[in-house]
Design a protein around this motif. Structure first.
Motif, PDB file in Angstrom:
ATOM      1  N   SER A 190      -5.761  -1.728   0.581  1.00  0.00           N
ATOM      2  CA  SER A 190      -4.463  -2.290   0.967  1.00  0.00           C
ATOM      3  C   SER A 190      -4.427  -3.778   0.661  1.00  0.00           C
TER       4      SER A 190
ATOM      5  N   HIS B 169      -6.951  -2.604   6.366  1.00  0.00           N
ATOM      6  CA  HIS B 169      -5.986  -1.664   6.940  1.00  0.00           C
ATOM      7  C   HIS B 169      -6.525  -0.253   7.063  1.00  0.00           C
TER       8      HIS B 169
ATOM      9  N   HIS C 136       0.856  -1.195   0.000  1.00  0.00           N
ATOM     10  CA  HIS C 136       0.000   0.000   0.000  1.00  0.00           C
ATOM     11  C   HIS C 136       0.888   1.240   0.000  1.00  0.00           C
TER      12      HIS C 136
END
Ligand SMILES: [Zn+2]
Ligand SMILES: [Zn+2]
Ligand SMILES: [Zn+2]
Length: 279
Positions: free
Chosen positions: A165, A159, A76
Protein backbone atom coordinates in the motif's frame (compact mmCIF):
# COMPACT_ATOMS: atom_id res chain seq x y z
CA UNK A 1 -2.94 23.83 -5.02
CA UNK A 2 -6.69 23.44 -4.46
CA UNK A 3 -7.90 20.48 -2.40
CA UNK A 4 -11.42 19.19 -1.97
CA UNK A 5 -12.37 16.26 0.23
CA UNK A 6 -15.03 14.43 -1.78
CA UNK A 7 -15.43 11.53 0.66
CA UNK A 8 -14.14 11.10 4.22
CA UNK A 9 -15.36 7.66 5.36
CA UNK A 10 -13.78 4.24 5.56
CA UNK A 11 -14.95 1.24 3.53
CA UNK A 12 -18.59 0.88 4.56
CA UNK A 13 -19.41 4.61 4.63
CA UNK A 14 -20.68 6.52 7.66
CA UNK A 15 -23.53 5.71 8.24
CA UNK A 16 -22.53 2.19 7.22
CA UNK A 17 -24.30 0.69 4.26
CA UNK A 18 -26.05 -2.00 6.33
CA UNK A 19 -25.45 -0.69 9.85
CA UNK A 20 -27.84 0.04 12.71
CA UNK A 21 -25.30 1.06 15.36
CA UNK A 22 -25.79 4.14 17.56
CA UNK A 23 -23.19 6.25 15.72
CA UNK A 24 -24.83 5.49 12.37
CA UNK A 25 -28.27 6.28 13.75
CA UNK A 26 -26.98 9.60 15.12
CA UNK A 27 -25.34 10.43 11.77
CA UNK A 28 -28.62 9.71 9.96
CA UNK A 29 -30.60 11.78 12.47
CA UNK A 30 -28.30 14.81 12.43
CA UNK A 31 -27.12 14.70 8.80
CA UNK A 32 -24.78 17.46 7.54
CA UNK A 33 -21.10 16.86 8.27
CA UNK A 34 -21.97 13.53 9.91
CA UNK A 35 -22.76 11.94 6.55
CA UNK A 36 -19.52 10.63 5.07
CA UNK A 37 -19.07 8.89 1.71
CA UNK A 38 -16.16 6.69 0.71
CA UNK A 39 -12.76 8.30 0.48
CA UNK A 40 -11.39 10.49 -2.31
CA UNK A 41 -9.83 13.92 -2.81
CA UNK A 42 -9.93 16.24 -5.80
CA UNK A 43 -6.76 18.24 -6.48
CA UNK A 44 -7.21 21.28 -8.75
CA UNK A 45 -9.52 20.31 -11.63
CA UNK A 46 -7.71 17.35 -13.12
CA UNK A 47 -6.47 14.99 -10.40
CA UNK A 48 -8.24 12.51 -8.16
CA UNK A 49 -6.60 10.87 -5.19
CA UNK A 50 -8.22 7.42 -5.09
CA UNK A 51 -11.28 6.55 -7.17
CA UNK A 52 -14.13 6.01 -4.75
CA UNK A 53 -17.11 3.69 -5.22
CA UNK A 54 -19.03 6.91 -4.52
CA UNK A 55 -17.51 8.79 -7.50
CA UNK A 56 -20.87 8.91 -9.24
CA UNK A 57 -22.50 10.41 -6.16
CA UNK A 58 -19.61 12.89 -5.89
CA UNK A 59 -20.15 13.94 -9.51
CA UNK A 60 -23.81 14.70 -8.78
CA UNK A 61 -23.29 16.26 -5.35
CA UNK A 62 -20.43 18.60 -6.28
CA UNK A 63 -21.30 19.11 -9.96
CA UNK A 64 -17.91 17.67 -10.96
CA UNK A 65 -16.82 17.29 -14.56
CA UNK A 66 -15.13 13.91 -14.29
CA UNK A 67 -14.31 14.04 -18.03
CA UNK A 68 -11.68 16.66 -17.14
CA UNK A 69 -9.84 14.32 -14.76
CA UNK A 70 -6.57 13.25 -16.35
CA UNK A 71 -4.74 11.74 -13.36
CA UNK A 72 -5.97 9.08 -10.95
CA UNK A 73 -3.52 8.50 -8.09
CA UNK A 74 -4.40 5.28 -6.29
CA UNK A 75 -3.18 4.22 -2.84
CA UNK A 76 -4.15 0.54 -2.92
CA UNK A 77 -6.69 -1.92 -4.30
CA UNK A 78 -9.26 -1.92 -1.47
CA UNK A 79 -12.69 -1.23 -2.90
CA UNK A 80 -13.20 2.02 -0.95
CA UNK A 81 -10.16 3.45 -2.79
CA UNK A 82 -10.31 1.97 -6.26
CA UNK A 83 -13.34 1.05 -8.31
CA UNK A 84 -12.19 -0.03 -11.79
CA UNK A 85 -15.75 -1.08 -12.67
CA UNK A 86 -16.67 2.62 -12.82
CA UNK A 87 -13.39 3.75 -14.36
CA UNK A 88 -14.13 1.81 -17.55
CA UNK A 89 -17.27 3.95 -17.96
CA UNK A 90 -14.85 6.57 -19.31
CA UNK A 91 -14.66 4.57 -22.56
CA UNK A 92 -15.39 7.13 -25.26
CA UNK A 93 -18.07 6.19 -27.74
CA UNK A 94 -19.43 3.32 -25.64
CA UNK A 95 -20.24 5.02 -22.36
CA UNK A 96 -19.00 8.61 -22.64
CA UNK A 97 -19.19 11.36 -25.25
CA UNK A 98 -16.77 14.24 -24.82
CA UNK A 99 -16.57 17.93 -25.66
CA UNK A 100 -13.73 19.06 -27.97
CA UNK A 101 -11.37 19.63 -25.02
CA UNK A 102 -11.56 16.00 -23.93
CA UNK A 103 -12.08 14.18 -27.24
CA UNK A 104 -9.54 11.42 -27.78
CA UNK A 105 -7.88 12.06 -24.42
CA UNK A 106 -6.33 9.37 -22.27
CA UNK A 107 -6.11 9.23 -18.49
CA UNK A 108 -3.09 8.33 -16.41
CA UNK A 109 -3.57 5.95 -13.50
CA UNK A 110 -0.80 5.63 -10.92
CA UNK A 111 -0.71 2.70 -8.51
CA UNK A 112 0.90 -0.54 -7.40
CA UNK A 113 0.94 -3.99 -9.06
CA UNK A 114 -2.26 -5.11 -7.36
CA UNK A 115 -4.24 -2.09 -8.57
CA UNK A 116 -2.88 -2.80 -12.07
CA UNK A 117 -3.93 -6.47 -11.91
CA UNK A 118 -7.41 -5.51 -10.72
CA UNK A 119 -7.78 -2.97 -13.53
CA UNK A 120 -6.55 -5.54 -16.10
CA UNK A 121 -9.11 -8.04 -14.84
CA UNK A 122 -11.96 -5.55 -15.29
CA UNK A 123 -10.70 -4.49 -18.75
CA UNK A 124 -10.64 -8.18 -19.67
CA UNK A 125 -14.26 -8.67 -18.59
CA UNK A 126 -15.53 -5.41 -20.14
CA UNK A 127 -13.50 -5.16 -23.34
CA UNK A 128 -11.82 -8.56 -23.83
CA UNK A 129 -8.50 -7.11 -22.63
CA UNK A 130 -8.10 -4.10 -24.94
CA UNK A 131 -8.67 -0.45 -24.16
CA UNK A 132 -7.09 2.73 -25.47
CA UNK A 133 -7.96 5.38 -22.92
CA UNK A 134 -6.06 4.36 -19.76
CA UNK A 135 -2.30 4.70 -19.48
CA UNK A 136 -1.27 2.75 -16.38
CA UNK A 137 1.86 3.67 -14.43
CA UNK A 138 3.03 1.01 -12.00
CA UNK A 139 4.88 3.19 -9.51
CA UNK A 140 8.01 2.49 -7.48
CA UNK A 141 8.03 3.81 -3.91
CA UNK A 142 10.18 6.92 -3.39
CA UNK A 143 10.41 7.72 -7.14
CA UNK A 144 8.84 10.98 -8.28
CA UNK A 145 6.43 11.16 -11.23
CA UNK A 146 4.99 14.13 -13.07
CA UNK A 147 1.22 14.15 -13.30
CA UNK A 148 0.48 17.35 -15.22
CA UNK A 149 1.60 20.21 -12.99
CA UNK A 150 1.88 17.98 -9.93
CA UNK A 151 4.90 16.07 -8.70
CA UNK A 152 3.71 12.78 -7.22
CA UNK A 153 5.89 10.63 -4.99
CA UNK A 154 4.60 7.33 -3.62
CA UNK A 155 5.79 6.47 -0.12
CA UNK A 156 5.34 3.18 1.70
CA UNK A 157 2.28 2.84 3.91
CA UNK A 158 1.85 0.26 6.65
CA UNK A 159 -1.60 -1.14 5.88
CA UNK A 160 -1.69 -4.83 5.04
CA UNK A 161 0.72 -7.70 4.44
CA UNK A 162 -0.51 -8.95 1.06
CA UNK A 163 -0.13 -5.66 -0.82
CA UNK A 164 2.37 -2.81 -0.97
CA UNK A 165 0.00 0.00 0.00
CA UNK A 166 1.11 3.54 -0.74
CA UNK A 167 0.62 7.02 0.58
CA UNK A 168 1.64 10.01 -1.54
CA UNK A 169 3.53 13.28 -1.46
CA UNK A 170 1.91 15.74 -3.84
CA UNK A 171 3.82 18.88 -4.77
CA UNK A 172 2.92 21.95 -6.78
CA UNK A 173 4.75 25.28 -6.91
CA UNK A 174 6.71 24.54 -3.75
CA UNK A 175 3.65 23.50 -1.72
CA UNK A 176 3.56 19.95 -0.39
CA UNK A 177 0.67 17.72 0.67
CA UNK A 178 1.11 14.35 2.37
CA UNK A 179 -1.92 12.21 1.50
CA UNK A 180 -1.77 9.66 4.32
CA UNK A 181 -4.36 6.93 4.09
CA UNK A 182 -4.80 4.02 4.45
CA UNK A 183 -1.92 3.46 6.84
CA UNK A 184 -0.78 2.68 10.35
CA UNK A 185 2.32 4.35 11.80
CA UNK A 186 4.53 4.92 8.74
CA UNK A 187 7.39 2.48 8.06
CA UNK A 188 10.87 3.79 8.92
CA UNK A 189 11.80 4.19 5.20
CA UNK A 190 8.93 6.65 4.85
CA UNK A 191 9.98 8.70 7.88
CA UNK A 192 13.53 8.61 6.52
CA UNK A 193 12.37 10.00 3.14
CA UNK A 194 10.31 12.72 4.84
CA UNK A 195 13.36 13.96 6.78
CA UNK A 196 14.31 16.47 4.11
CA UNK A 197 10.79 17.51 3.15
CA UNK A 198 8.81 20.46 4.51
CA UNK A 199 5.12 19.58 4.57
CA UNK A 200 2.40 22.20 4.23
CA UNK A 201 -0.61 19.92 4.68
CA UNK A 202 -0.74 16.47 6.25
CA UNK A 203 -3.91 14.44 5.80
CA UNK A 204 -4.05 11.32 7.96
CA UNK A 205 -6.16 8.19 8.27
CA UNK A 206 -8.09 8.30 11.57
CA UNK A 207 -10.21 5.20 11.09
CA UNK A 208 -10.24 4.20 14.76
CA UNK A 209 -11.08 7.65 16.17
CA UNK A 210 -10.59 7.34 19.93
CA UNK A 211 -11.87 3.76 20.17
CA UNK A 212 -8.31 2.52 20.35
CA UNK A 213 -4.82 3.79 19.72
CA UNK A 214 -4.47 2.34 16.23
CA UNK A 215 -1.10 2.36 14.55
CA UNK A 216 -1.17 -0.99 12.79
CA UNK A 217 -3.05 -1.03 9.48
CA UNK A 218 -4.96 2.10 10.36
CA UNK A 219 -4.53 5.06 12.68
CA UNK A 220 -6.54 6.33 15.63
CA UNK A 221 -6.31 9.79 17.20
CA UNK A 222 -3.54 8.66 19.57
CA UNK A 223 -1.34 7.29 16.79
CA UNK A 224 -2.06 10.39 14.66
CA UNK A 225 -0.71 12.48 17.55
CA UNK A 226 2.36 10.22 17.62
CA UNK A 227 3.00 10.82 13.89
CA UNK A 228 2.42 14.56 14.29
CA UNK A 229 4.93 14.80 17.13
CA UNK A 230 7.53 12.81 15.24
CA UNK A 231 7.15 14.98 12.10
CA UNK A 232 7.45 18.13 14.21
CA UNK A 233 10.53 16.74 15.92
CA UNK A 234 12.09 15.86 12.54
CA UNK A 235 11.38 19.35 11.23
CA UNK A 236 9.18 18.00 8.40
CA UNK A 237 6.25 19.81 9.99
CA UNK A 238 6.16 23.16 11.77
CA UNK A 239 3.54 25.18 13.64
CA UNK A 240 2.46 26.44 10.20
CA UNK A 241 1.67 22.93 8.90
CA UNK A 242 -2.03 22.09 8.62
CA UNK A 243 -2.95 18.67 10.05
CA UNK A 244 -6.20 17.11 8.86
CA UNK A 245 -7.84 13.83 9.83
CA UNK A 246 -10.02 11.74 7.49
CA UNK A 247 -11.24 8.20 6.59
CA UNK A 248 -13.53 7.89 9.62
CA UNK A 249 -15.47 4.80 10.64
CA UNK A 250 -18.68 4.44 12.64
CA UNK A 251 -16.74 1.82 14.63
CA UNK A 252 -14.92 4.77 16.19
CA UNK A 253 -18.33 5.67 17.63
CA UNK A 254 -17.94 9.44 17.15
CA UNK A 255 -19.85 11.82 14.90
CA UNK A 256 -18.34 15.08 13.59
CA UNK A 257 -18.72 17.35 16.62
CA UNK A 258 -17.51 14.72 19.07
CA UNK A 259 -14.48 14.09 16.86
CA UNK A 260 -13.74 17.83 16.82
CA UNK A 261 -13.92 18.00 20.63
CA UNK A 262 -11.29 15.28 20.91
CA UNK A 263 -9.03 16.33 18.02
CA UNK A 264 -8.96 20.15 18.02
CA UNK A 265 -6.98 20.33 21.30
CA UNK A 266 -4.27 18.27 19.53
CA UNK A 267 -4.21 20.71 16.60
CA UNK A 268 -6.12 18.61 14.07
CA UNK A 269 -8.87 19.65 11.68
CA UNK A 270 -11.64 17.08 11.23
CA UNK A 271 -12.42 16.81 7.54
CA UNK A 272 -15.94 16.44 6.16
CA UNK A 273 -17.38 15.68 2.77
CA UNK A 274 -17.08 18.78 0.58
CA UNK A 275 -14.36 20.48 2.69
CA UNK A 276 -12.12 22.67 0.54
CA UNK A 277 -8.78 24.32 1.16
CA UNK A 278 -6.13 26.06 -0.86
CA UNK A 279 -2.50 25.34 -0.06
ZN1 LIG B 1 -9.87 2.61 3.24
ZN1 LIG C 1 -22.68 1.83 12.31
ZN1 LIG D 1 -7.52 -0.17 2.83
Amino acid sequence: MKLKYLGTAAYEGFPGLFCECEACKQAEREGGKNIRTRTSMLINEDTLMDFSPDAYLHKLKYNLNLAAIRYFVITHSHSDHFNPWDLVARCEGNYAHFDEANKGSTVHVYGNDKVEAYLDQVVQVEFGGNQNFIDYHRVTPFETYEAGKLKVTPLLAQHQTDEQSLIYLIEEEGKVLLYGNDTGIFPEETFEYLKNIKLDVISLDCTHGTRHKGGYGHLGLESCVEIKERLLEMGSATQQTTFILTHFSHNGGLCHEALEEKAIPHGFIISYDGMELTV
